[in-house]
Design a protein around this motif. Sequence first.
Motif, PDB file in Angstrom:
ATOM      1  N   ALA A  63     130.909 -59.390  12.349  1.00 41.95           N
ATOM      2  CA  ALA A  63     130.813 -57.952  12.071  1.00 41.95           C
ATOM      3  C   ALA A  63     131.670 -57.153  13.049  1.00 41.95           C
ATOM      4  O   ALA A  63     132.389 -56.234  12.648  1.00 41.95           O
ATOM      5  CB  ALA A  63     129.364 -57.510  12.145  1.00 41.95           C
ATOM      6  N   LEU A  64     131.620 -57.539  14.328  1.00 45.25           N
ATOM      7  CA  LEU A  64     132.406 -56.845  15.345  1.00 45.25           C
ATOM      8  C   LEU A  64     133.895 -57.001  15.076  1.00 45.25           C
ATOM      9  O   LEU A  64     134.664 -56.041  15.212  1.00 45.25           O
ATOM     10  CB  LEU A  64     132.073 -57.394  16.735  1.00 45.25           C
ATOM     11  N   LEU A  65     134.286 -58.201  14.697  1.00 44.53           N
ATOM     12  CA  LEU A  65     135.686 -58.481  14.407  1.00 44.53           C
ATOM     13  C   LEU A  65     136.177 -57.602  13.261  1.00 44.53           C
ATOM     14  O   LEU A  65     137.245 -56.998  13.317  1.00 44.53           O
ATOM     15  CB  LEU A  65     135.847 -59.964  14.061  1.00 44.53           C
ATOM     16  N   VAL A  66     135.349 -57.517  12.218  1.00 46.24           N
ATOM     17  CA  VAL A  66     135.709 -56.699  11.054  1.00 46.24           C
ATOM     18  C   VAL A  66     135.836 -55.238  11.473  1.00 46.24           C
ATOM     19  O   VAL A  66     136.784 -54.544  11.093  1.00 46.24           O
ATOM     20  CB  VAL A  66     134.651 -56.870   9.943  1.00 46.24           C
ATOM     21  N   LEU A  67     134.870 -54.786  12.268  1.00 44.61           N
ATOM     22  CA  LEU A  67     134.907 -53.388  12.730  1.00 44.61           C
ATOM     23  C   LEU A  67     136.143 -53.093  13.582  1.00 44.61           C
ATOM     24  O   LEU A  67     136.693 -52.000  13.535  1.00 44.61           O
ATOM     25  CB  LEU A  67     133.647 -53.074  13.537  1.00 44.61           C
ATOM     26  N   ALA A  68     136.543 -54.114  14.352  1.00 41.22           N
ATOM     27  CA  ALA A  68     137.705 -53.938  15.218  1.00 41.22           C
ATOM     28  C   ALA A  68     138.994 -53.869  14.401  1.00 41.22           C
ATOM     29  O   ALA A  68     139.909 -53.110  14.717  1.00 41.22           O
ATOM     30  CB  ALA A  68     137.768 -55.083  16.224  1.00 41.22           C
ATOM     31  N   ILE A  69     139.062 -54.655  13.346  1.00 42.37           N
ATOM     32  CA  ILE A  69     140.287 -54.726  12.542  1.00 42.37           C
ATOM     33  C   ILE A  69     140.373 -53.569  11.552  1.00 42.37           C
ATOM     34  O   ILE A  69     141.452 -53.078  11.241  1.00 42.37           O
ATOM     35  CB  ILE A  69     140.349 -56.084  11.792  1.00 42.37           C
ATOM     36  N   LEU A  70     139.208 -53.100  11.079  1.00 39.46           N
ATOM     37  CA  LEU A  70     139.161 -52.132   9.994  1.00 39.46           C
ATOM     38  C   LEU A  70     139.990 -50.855  10.235  1.00 39.46           C
ATOM     39  O   LEU A  70     140.761 -50.469   9.361  1.00 39.46           O
ATOM     40  CB  LEU A  70     137.697 -51.771   9.714  1.00 39.46           C
ATOM     41  N   PRO A  71     139.875 -50.213  11.392  1.00 37.26           N
ATOM     42  CA  PRO A  71     140.655 -48.983  11.601  1.00 37.26           C
ATOM     43  C   PRO A  71     142.156 -49.194  11.468  1.00 37.26           C
ATOM     44  O   PRO A  71     142.859 -48.363  10.898  1.00 37.26           O
ATOM     45  CB  PRO A  71     140.297 -48.577  13.039  1.00 37.26           C
ATOM     46  N   PHE A  72     142.641 -50.328  11.989  1.00 34.33           N
ATOM     47  CA  PHE A  72     144.073 -50.634  11.871  1.00 34.33           C
ATOM     48  C   PHE A  72     144.475 -50.791  10.417  1.00 34.33           C
ATOM     49  O   PHE A  72     145.505 -50.302   9.976  1.00 34.33           O
ATOM     50  CB  PHE A  72     144.400 -51.908  12.655  1.00 34.33           C
ATOM     51  N   ALA A  73     143.603 -51.482   9.678  1.00 35.95           N
ATOM     52  CA  ALA A  73     143.898 -51.732   8.267  1.00 35.95           C
ATOM     53  C   ALA A  73     143.926 -50.410   7.502  1.00 35.95           C
ATOM     54  O   ALA A  73     144.830 -50.169   6.701  1.00 35.95           O
ATOM     55  CB  ALA A  73     142.837 -52.660   7.686  1.00 35.95           C
ATOM     56  N   ILE A  74     142.964 -49.538   7.783  1.00 37.55           N
ATOM     57  CA  ILE A  74     142.893 -48.258   7.071  1.00 37.55           C
ATOM     58  C   ILE A  74     144.096 -47.381   7.421  1.00 37.55           C
ATOM     59  O   ILE A  74     144.737 -46.797   6.561  1.00 37.55           O
ATOM     60  CB  ILE A  74     141.583 -47.530   7.420  1.00 37.55           C
ATOM     61  N   THR A  75     144.438 -47.363   8.695  1.00 34.53           N
ATOM     62  CA  THR A  75     145.575 -46.559   9.137  1.00 34.53           C
ATOM     63  C   THR A  75     146.856 -47.019   8.461  1.00 34.53           C
ATOM     64  O   THR A  75     147.634 -46.214   7.954  1.00 34.53           O
ATOM     65  CB  THR A  75     145.746 -46.674  10.672  1.00 34.53           C
ATOM     66  N   THR A  76     147.038 -48.301   8.430  1.00 37.88           N
ATOM     67  CA  THR A  76     148.232 -48.871   7.812  1.00 37.88           C
ATOM     68  C   THR A  76     148.270 -48.523   6.329  1.00 37.88           C
ATOM     69  O   THR A  76     149.296 -48.143   5.781  1.00 37.88           O
ATOM     70  CB  THR A  76     148.230 -50.408   7.972  1.00 37.88           C
ATOM     71  N   HIS A  77     147.095 -48.620   5.698  1.00 41.08           N
ATOM     72  CA  HIS A  77     147.032 -48.385   4.262  1.00 41.08           C
ATOM     73  C   HIS A  77     147.305 -46.922   3.937  1.00 41.08           C
ATOM     74  O   HIS A  77     147.997 -46.604   2.987  1.00 41.08           O
ATOM     75  CB  HIS A  77     145.644 -48.777   3.757  1.00 41.08           C
ATOM     76  N   GLU A  78     146.784 -46.028   4.767  1.00 40.92           N
ATOM     77  CA  GLU A  78     146.909 -44.607   4.471  1.00 40.92           C
ATOM     78  C   GLU A  78     148.247 -44.031   4.899  1.00 40.92           C
ATOM     79  O   GLU A  78     148.613 -42.948   4.470  1.00 40.92           O
ATOM     80  CB  GLU A  78     145.797 -43.828   5.178  1.00 40.92           C
ATOM     81  N   GLY A  79     148.925 -44.770   5.754  1.00 43.98           N
ATOM     82  CA  GLY A  79     150.147 -44.260   6.343  1.00 43.98           C
ATOM     83  C   GLY A  79     151.156 -43.737   5.346  1.00 43.98           C
ATOM     84  O   GLY A  79     151.692 -42.632   5.508  1.00 43.98           O
ATOM     85  N   ALA A  80     151.384 -44.475   4.274  1.00 46.46           N
ATOM     86  CA  ALA A  80     152.423 -44.124   3.317  1.00 46.46           C
ATOM     87  C   ALA A  80     152.067 -42.894   2.502  1.00 46.46           C
ATOM     88  O   ALA A  80     152.922 -42.048   2.229  1.00 46.46           O
ATOM     89  CB  ALA A  80     152.668 -45.304   2.385  1.00 46.46           C
ATOM     90  N   SER A  81     150.800 -42.764   2.131  1.00 52.68           N
ATOM     91  CA  SER A  81     150.436 -41.718   1.178  1.00 52.68           C
ATOM     92  C   SER A  81     150.002 -40.423   1.848  1.00 52.68           C
ATOM     93  O   SER A  81     150.064 -39.369   1.236  1.00 52.68           O
ATOM     94  CB  SER A  81     149.305 -42.221   0.277  1.00 52.68           C
ATOM     95  N   SER A  82     149.591 -40.447   3.093  1.00 53.28           N
ATOM     96  CA  SER A  82     149.007 -39.262   3.715  1.00 53.28           C
ATOM     97  C   SER A  82     149.990 -38.098   3.799  1.00 53.28           C
ATOM     98  O   SER A  82     149.633 -36.950   3.624  1.00 53.28           O
ATOM     99  CB  SER A  82     148.467 -39.599   5.096  1.00 53.28           C
ATOM    100  N   GLY A  83     151.262 -38.401   4.029  1.00 54.96           N
ATOM    101  CA  GLY A  83     152.270 -37.370   4.154  1.00 54.96           C
ATOM    102  C   GLY A  83     152.410 -36.555   2.880  1.00 54.96           C
ATOM    103  O   GLY A  83     152.497 -35.329   2.914  1.00 54.96           O
TER     104      GLY A  83
END
Lengths: 198, 200
Positions: free
Chosen positions: B96-116
């Motif tokens: 669970a901790l590992l997932v929580l640690a990775i999740l923000p990076f994954a979300i940031t990467t995913h949102e990066g292209a469309s947020s602009g």
Amino acid sequence: MLNTRALAGTQYRESNIEAFEELVRTYDHKLYRVALRLTGNPDEAKDLAQEALLRAYRAFDRFKMGTSFEKWLFRIASNLYIDKLRKYGKYRFESLDEPIPTKDGYVQKILPDRTCNPEDIAEQNELAEKIQAALQSLPVNYRMAVILYDLEGFSYAEISGILDCSIGTVRSRIHRGRRLLRKKLAPYVYQGTDVEVG
Amino acid sequence: MIRNMTCEKVKSLLSAYLDSELDYHELRQVELHLLDCSSCQRECRSLRATKDLLGTLESPPLPGEFWPELKERITSRSVSRYYLRLLMKVLAPATALLVLAILPFAITTHEGASSGQVEAKTDLIEPYIREYVISELDRPFSDKTSLGFVATAQAVTMYSSDFLEPHDHHTPREAVVTQNRTGQRTQANAFQRVMFLSPR
């Protein structure tokens, strides 16, 4: 008898094993006897009875207080035995006296000796061996019903609960089982009686 | 009725008869039939003999090693299950901790292209909506609900303070004064984000 609640929510502690032992002491011998009559082999019987008790110990949380512990225990054992038969395919219906066809004609079948200890063999009389062999040859459902009633004295209603079938089915299985046994044990059944082999 | 019972039927009931497991009516029928039927009598005797034969089997003793072996089996399996559970207790939080640690990076990467793109669109429409809201708020009979407000002073204050911060600190806040039904006047800040509005 020990209050069965003592084992509710059982954890694996030495004290719980002792408590469990105390609870099932009343049934362990009976369970072993049934297992022996079912399997016909002391080692298999011991393994079956131990495995049934082990499962009962682990599943004790699911035992409904106020219901028959004995019936629950024997139900576990009978289900376990049927599962093993299905898994390993050991069970098959075989006739005691049916000759085996070969290229050179028919040969008389020699039944496997299901007892493993030579001392036991010497001690057992011929009749007991024949009865055990005849029991082994019964279809498993008939065998279970006959053993539970004729050897262990359960009522039809109790057997119906253990084997999870109707009382009518129990009645039918016991009757058919006895008729098959009568045929296989004919020389002993009709000894001293005035009836003919049916 | 008793006369109608066939030998076949009686024979099928004989084991239950011997075991005293028949109901009253069945028992009477079988007994009466047996009085006159020698074939069923023979059948009954042979079944009784079979049953008696089974009763001659001796009861084998419980092996002495039965309980020591069983206790060992319980203990060994219990220990292995205990360690398995312990392992699961450790592994589950670690995962669970590992997932929580990775999740923000994954979300940031995913949102990066469309947020602009989203920001650009919002910026384009925002001035118009803001002007509309400001003008509507100033009218005493405007529908405040459609503007995203409940027409109370507290609500205006809440929205103005929570959502309506200006873009940068150099730009003075545009003041909006509104009046509720009781005549109480409330000042609200200008809107920066008005995405919750549903303009007519």
